[in-house]
Design an enzyme around this catalytic site. Structure first.
Site, PDB file in Angstrom:
ATOM      1  CE  LYS A  13      -2.103  -1.466   3.359  1.00  0.00           C
ATOM      2  NZ  LYS A  13      -1.251  -1.825   4.518  1.00  0.00           N
ATOM      3  NE  ARG A  88      -4.437  -0.899   9.976  1.00  0.00           N
ATOM      4  CZ  ARG A  88      -3.329  -0.327   9.601  1.00  0.00           C
ATOM      5  NH1 ARG A  88      -3.755   0.405   9.339  1.00  0.00           N
ATOM      6  NH2 ARG A  88      -1.896  -1.301   9.462  1.00  0.00           N
ATOM      7  NE  ARG A 127       7.517  -2.650   6.382  1.00  0.00           N
ATOM      8  CZ  ARG A 127       6.060  -2.350   6.458  1.00  0.00           C
ATOM      9  NH1 ARG A 127       5.026  -1.985   5.275  1.00  0.00           N
ATOM     10  NH2 ARG A 127       5.298  -2.493   7.316  1.00  0.00           N
ATOM     11  NE  ARG A 160       6.405   0.188  10.700  1.00  0.00           N
ATOM     12  CZ  ARG A 160       5.533  -0.412  10.045  1.00  0.00           C
ATOM     13  NH1 ARG A 160       4.852   0.053   8.877  1.00  0.00           N
ATOM     14  NH2 ARG A 160       4.105  -1.036  10.707  1.00  0.00           N
ATOM     15  NE  ARG A 171       1.612  -4.548  11.595  1.00  0.00           N
ATOM     16  CZ  ARG A 171       2.630  -4.573  11.090  1.00  0.00           C
ATOM     17  NH1 ARG A 171       3.889  -5.432  10.921  1.00  0.00           N
ATOM     18  NH2 ARG A 171       3.136  -4.271   9.334  1.00  0.00           N
TER      19      ARG A 171
HETATM   20  P1  ADP Z   1       1.037  -1.552   7.300  1.00  0.00           P
HETATM   21  O1  ADP Z   1       1.746  -0.119   6.182  1.00  0.00           O
HETATM   22  O2  ADP Z   1       2.424  -2.702   7.560  1.00  0.00           O
HETATM   23  O3  ADP Z   1      -0.434  -1.864   7.254  1.00  0.00           O
HETATM   24  P2  ADP Z   1       0.538   0.409   8.899  1.00  0.00           P
HETATM   25  O4  ADP Z   1       2.471   1.407   9.458  1.00  0.00           O
HETATM   26  O5  ADP Z   1      -0.420   1.593   8.469  1.00  0.00           O
HETATM   27  O6  ADP Z   1       1.101  -0.899   9.091  1.00  0.00           O
HETATM   28  O7  ADP Z   1       0.449   0.592  10.228  1.00  0.00           O
HETATM   29  C1  ADP Z   1       0.950   0.122  11.850  1.00  0.00           C
HETATM   30  C2  ADP Z   1       0.154   0.041  13.098  1.00  0.00           C
HETATM   31  O8  ADP Z   1      -0.256   1.361  13.562  1.00  0.00           O
HETATM   32  C3  ADP Z   1      -0.866  -0.647  12.802  1.00  0.00           C
HETATM   33  O9  ADP Z   1      -0.539  -2.289  13.448  1.00  0.00           O
HETATM   34  C4  ADP Z   1      -1.838  -0.624  14.093  1.00  0.00           C
HETATM   35  O10 ADP Z   1      -0.989  -0.667  15.185  1.00  0.00           O
HETATM   36  C5  ADP Z   1      -0.890   0.925  14.065  1.00  0.00           C
HETATM   37  N1  ADP Z   1      -2.519   2.085  12.887  1.00  0.00           N
HETATM   38  C6  ADP Z   1      -2.036   2.463  11.620  1.00  0.00           C
HETATM   39  N2  ADP Z   1      -3.273   2.768  11.320  1.00  0.00           N
HETATM   40  C7  ADP Z   1      -4.144   2.015  12.096  1.00  0.00           C
HETATM   41  C8  ADP Z   1      -5.723   2.682  11.663  1.00  0.00           C
HETATM   42  N3  ADP Z   1      -6.357   3.128  10.984  1.00  0.00           N
HETATM   43  N4  ADP Z   1      -6.279   2.266  12.771  1.00  0.00           N
HETATM   44  C9  ADP Z   1      -5.896   1.567  14.233  1.00  0.00           C
HETATM   45  N5  ADP Z   1      -4.916   1.213  13.994  1.00  0.00           N
HETATM   46  C10 ADP Z   1      -4.236   1.645  12.735  1.00  0.00           C
HETATM   47  P1  ADP Z   2       2.240  -1.654   3.335  1.00  0.00           P
HETATM   48  O1  ADP Z   2       2.296  -0.160   2.826  1.00  0.00           O
HETATM   49  O2  ADP Z   2       0.668  -2.197   2.285  1.00  0.00           O
HETATM   50  O3  ADP Z   2       2.508  -2.674   4.450  1.00  0.00           O
HETATM   51  P2  ADP Z   2       4.964  -1.568   2.000  1.00  0.00           P
HETATM   52  O4  ADP Z   2       4.660  -0.816   0.445  1.00  0.00           O
HETATM   53  O5  ADP Z   2       5.817  -0.745   2.920  1.00  0.00           O
HETATM   54  O6  ADP Z   2       3.038  -2.785   2.096  1.00  0.00           O
HETATM   55  O7  ADP Z   2       5.867  -2.621   1.279  1.00  0.00           O
HETATM   56  C1  ADP Z   2       5.802  -4.326   1.914  1.00  0.00           C
HETATM   57  C2  ADP Z   2       7.228  -4.689   1.745  1.00  0.00           C
HETATM   58  O8  ADP Z   2       7.331  -4.871   0.257  1.00  0.00           O
HETATM   59  C3  ADP Z   2       7.981  -3.072   1.868  1.00  0.00           C
HETATM   60  O9  ADP Z   2      10.153  -3.969   1.713  1.00  0.00           O
HETATM   61  C4  ADP Z   2       8.474  -2.591  -0.291  1.00  0.00           C
HETATM   62  O10 ADP Z   2      10.003  -1.865  -0.280  1.00  0.00           O
HETATM   63  C5  ADP Z   2       8.181  -4.355  -0.473  1.00  0.00           C
HETATM   64  N1  ADP Z   2       7.186  -4.867  -1.402  1.00  0.00           N
HETATM   65  C6  ADP Z   2       6.277  -4.060  -2.467  1.00  0.00           C
HETATM   66  N2  ADP Z   2       5.527  -3.852  -3.545  1.00  0.00           N
HETATM   67  C7  ADP Z   2       6.178  -5.256  -3.655  1.00  0.00           C
HETATM   68  C8  ADP Z   2       6.188  -5.416  -4.717  1.00  0.00           C
HETATM   69  N3  ADP Z   2       5.190  -5.399  -4.990  1.00  0.00           N
HETATM   70  N4  ADP Z   2       7.169  -6.834  -4.936  1.00  0.00           N
HETATM   71  C9  ADP Z   2       8.318  -7.355  -4.278  1.00  0.00           C
HETATM   72  N5  ADP Z   2       8.320  -6.116  -3.190  1.00  0.00           N
HETATM   73  C10 ADP Z   2       7.380  -4.943  -2.224  1.00  0.00           C
END
Ligand code: ADP
Ligand code: ADP
Ligand code: ZN
Length: 216
Positions: A13, A88, A127, A160, A171
């Site tokens: 995302k 979410r 990541r 992270r 998660r």
């Molecule tokens: P990822 O990109 O790996 O999905 P995020 O960076 O979006 O993770 O979120 C990291 C953490 O921040 C989540 O595990 C949650 O604890 C908190 N968080 C982020 N967005 C939300 C949301 N919309 N509602 C509740 N908690 C959130």
């Molecule tokens: P999210 O925001 O959904 O948690 P990220 O955009 O941070 O996900 O992506 C998670 C990890 O996977 C990062 O290390 C990113 O560089 C890698 N990544 C994202 N998209 C792809 C893809 N299409 N193929 C391989 N690796 C990816």
């Protein structure tokens, strides 16, 4: 244009939202990034969120909704936003509708990036995130030009603490239970497009652009 990117942790995302933000000239608003910035600065929302984030569970809706509402009031969001990681929960989705309705706007499209659990683990374990600007990299799939250094701002890259395997599994469970119901919620409103995330970053971007009827 107001877009929502939905999908499990590690689906891509943030990566896709950053590319779309450049392309469309509208801000990328990521709730997780906002929380991490608040934690770094030690401000109120950061303090409230920390313990939940460490555990890999959702921060309560009231806190999250208030933080997003404030961010969306900033002038750069006037032309639209790309939301990543928010909403979410169904309650957050309703709050978002309210915030947008107040300014005569709505969500234009929701893109859900679908990937298998194995792929998520592989993506999250490699990541690396910029401490300064929150840009995401991957050790194998999207490495920075210089190891450990952000291409965009020169900040240092770290892993992270919630990207540890055990927290990742929690998660993912939280996503399945609390966030995945949004897929049907938006499908019923005719807003949903499913994107196959099992391809490279550019391939996924191509799918997203065509879903939005934009040229590659
Ligand atoms: P990822 O990109 O790996 O999905 P995020 O960076 O979006 O993770 O979120 C990291 C953490 O921040 C989540 O595990 C949650 O604890 C908190 N968080 C982020 N967005 C939300 C949301 N919309 N509602 C509740 N908690 C959130
Ligand atoms: P999210 O925001 O959904 O948690 P990220 O955009 O941070 O996900 O992506 C998670 C990890 O996977 C990062 O290390 C990113 O560089 C890698 N990544 C994202 N998209 C792809 C893809 N299409 N193929 C391989 N690796 C990816
Ligand atoms: Zn950076």
């Amino acid at each position: 244009m107001n877009l929502v990117l939905l999908g499990p942790p590690g689906a891509g995302k943030g990566t896709q939202a950053a590319l779309l933000s450049q392309r469309l000239g509208i801000p990328h608003v990521a709730s997780g990034d906002l929380f991490r910035e608040a934690m770094k600065k030690g401000t109120g929302w950061g303090k409230e969120a920390q313990s939940y984030i460490d555990l890999g569970v959702l921060v309560p809706d009231e806190v999250t909704n208030a933080m997003i509402e404030e961010r969306l009031k900033e002038p750069d969001c006037a032309k639209g936003v790309i939301l990543d990681g928010f909403p979410r929960t169904i309650e957050q989705a309703r709050a978002l509708e309210g915030i947008l309705a107040e300014r005569g706007e709505k969500i234009d499209r929701v893109l859900v990036i679908q990937v298998s659990e194995d792929t998520l683990i592989e993506r999250l374990s490699g990541r690396r995130t910029c401490r300064r600007c929150q840009a995401n990299y991957h050790l194998l799939f999207n490495p920075p030009q210089k190891e450990g250094v952000c291409d965009r701002c020169g900040g240092d890259l770290y892993q992270r603490s919630d990207d540890k395997e055990e927290t990742v599994r929690r998660r993912f469970r939280v996503y399945t239970e609390e966030t995945a119901p949004l897929i049907d919620y938006y499908r019923r409103q005719g807003l949903l497009t499913e994107i196959d995330g099992e391809r490279g970053i550019e391939g996924v971007q191509g799918k997203i652009l065509s879903a939005l009827s934009l040229s590659p």
